[in-house]
Design an enzyme around this catalytic site. Structure first.
Site, PDB file in Angstrom:
ATOM      1  N   TYR B 106      46.394  57.373 105.583  1.00  0.00           N
ATOM      2  CA  TYR B 106      46.217  56.927 104.202  1.00  0.00           C
ATOM      3  C   TYR B 106      46.981  57.841 103.247  1.00  0.00           C
ATOM      4  CZ  TYR B 106      42.282  53.863 105.420  1.00  0.00           C
ATOM      5  OH  TYR B 106      41.490  52.875 105.936  1.00  0.00           O
ATOM      6  N   HIS B 158      42.523  47.973 110.193  1.00  0.00           N
ATOM      7  CA  HIS B 158      41.720  47.228 109.211  1.00  0.00           C
ATOM      8  C   HIS B 158      42.319  47.351 107.821  1.00  0.00           C
ATOM      9  CE1 HIS B 158      40.165  51.346 108.951  1.00  0.00           C
ATOM     10  NE2 HIS B 158      39.886  51.074 107.693  1.00  0.00           N
TER      11      HIS B 158
END
Lengths: 189, 240
Positions: B106, B158
């Site tokens: 991230y 996801h």
């Protein structure tokens, strides 16, 4: 569009935690990236009737939750919602856990009820967002008479009532306790 | 005032608050029962978002954080419809998305996974559903990644989705998984939902036919928000 029977035949998409990186998609300015145009932020209202609220979300061990994203939604100073409603979102400070937002003190909603700001809490470890309400200490009598709070204990009502702040920049302090002795009242709306 | 009540949220369709195999839930789950107030205007209205708020690349994560190039990874579009429990389209639903890059990292100061950042990818985007409830965004398929839970657990690939329908009562944040990912049944966050049949509703399906030829694969993911107990037409307020 057909106007057939309303049978609730689909099931709501299940929730999953917002996780620790919720800031990327919902509050990029909190991680040093530019906010997207018109993205809701911590200031929903300025001017006459604006109030600043700050607080900390605590976990069951009494530790500040430092990765929460908090949304607030309330009526404008004249008690109007819908298109006139005031929405915003804020995040806990990564170091201190303090969240802060600015919005209007909501005007009266329905007769016989106390005005409140609806609050949603999203964070890592919260599988389905928690809903609570911020009531104002000046409305004590209305809070005690509010039918929504009839089954809420006096300490539960206290957990929903902001405290007038005595120092700092905020007008009100509203701490949220996710679990334990001082647990905040949460709603199934 | 006319009331537009929503069906009560079916909490057995959602994960419970306390799910000890997902350790972060243990100190963050309320113990006391929820209080059920009467639904009111604050619940059945909500903030409104218009298509004019979107930037031209908001729904294209491959290009919207470009530092001169495009994001690395398996190029996909994710599309579907936003419906309510009555199978009616929900127009103007704001969908905000965030995700890891193709390596499972991230772009966030708190993520220390060793996989490298992608200079052309922030993992942030958004879109708004059309009049028929359809939505689409383009991105790269995120990578799975390890996280400290039971030793080294792994998240399946996801995408996080945050959805605003027409009313605050419909507010929802969830995660989309990908068909065929062997990590799905091993994930403690997926398994906060006790019923595998319910988990299936979080799995986007490969939509091979709707690929963009020689560009992107497509995945289909429909989103269902809470529905109202009565028709809009009988109860709609003037001008509402």
């Amino acid at each position: 569009m057909s106007d057939g029977p309303f049978d609730g035949r689909l099931k709501e998409t299940p929730s999953q935690t917002a996780g620790p990186y919720v800031h990327i998609g919902t509050a990029p300015q909190s991680i040093g990236r530019p906010a997207l145009p018109n993205q809701p932020g911590p200031v929903a209202f300025e001017g006459t009737g604006a109030v600043t609220v700050e607080g900390i979300v605590y976990d069951g061990a009494g530790e500040p939750v430092r990765d929460a994203m908090i949304e607030f939604w309330g009526a404008d100073p004249d008690g109007r919602v819908g298109r006139n409603g005031l929405f915003g979102r804020t995040t806990s400070d990564f170091r201190t856990g303090v969240y802060r937002f600015r919005t209007a003190r909501p005007g009266p909603l329905k007769a016989g009820t106390a005005p409140y700001i609806a609050i949603l809490i999203f964070a890592r470890g919260i599988n389905l967002h928690l809903a609570t309400r911020l009531y104002f200490p000046e409305n004590r009598a209305q809070i005690d008479a509010d039918p929504d709070l009839r089954r809420v204990s006096p300490s539960g009502r206290a957990s929903l009532t902001a405290v007038k702040a005595s120092d700092g920049e905020a007008d009100y302090r509203f701490d949220i306790h996710l679990q334990g002795e001082n647990e905040t009242v949460f709603f199934d709306v | 005032m006319t009331v537009h009540p929503f069906y009560r949220r079916e909490r057995n369709q959602h994960p419970p608050a306390l799910t000890p195999n997902y350790k972060s839930s243990v100190l963050r789950a309320p113990f006391r029962p929820l209080v059920s107030p009467e639904q009111a205007e604050l619940d059945w209205t909500g903030p409104a978002f218009g298509h004019d708020m979107l930037g031209p690349l908001d729904n294209d994560l491959i290009r919207n954080a470009s530092a001169g190039g495009e994001a690395l990874g398996e190029r996909i579009i994710v599309h579907g419809r936003v419906l309510d429990e009555n199978a009616r389209p929900v127009p103007n639903a704001l969908i905000e998305v965030w995700q890891a890059n193709a390596g499972g990292r991230y772009a966030h100061s708190n993520d220390t996974y060793l996989a490298p950042l992608d200079p052309n990818f922030s993992g942030c985007g958004r879109t708004i559903s059309g009049a028929d409830g359809t939505y689409v965004f383009r991105t790269i398929k995120p990578g799975p990644y390890p996280w400290p839970n039971n030793g080294s657990d792994w998240r399946p690939a996801h995408i996080h989705l945050s959805i605003f329908g027409e009313a605050f009562a419909q507010r929802l944040i969830t995660q989309l998984y990908f068909e065929g990912d062997p990590l799905i049944p091993l994930c403690p966050i997926v398994n906060t939902i006790p019923d595998p049949a319910i988990v299936e509703r979080l799995v986007a399906r490969l939509d091979f036919k709707n690929q963009m030829p020689f560009d992107c694969l497509a995945y289909r993911f429909d989103i269902v928000l809470r529905g109202r107990r009565q028709t809009y037409f009988e109860n709609r307020e003037e001008g509402a």
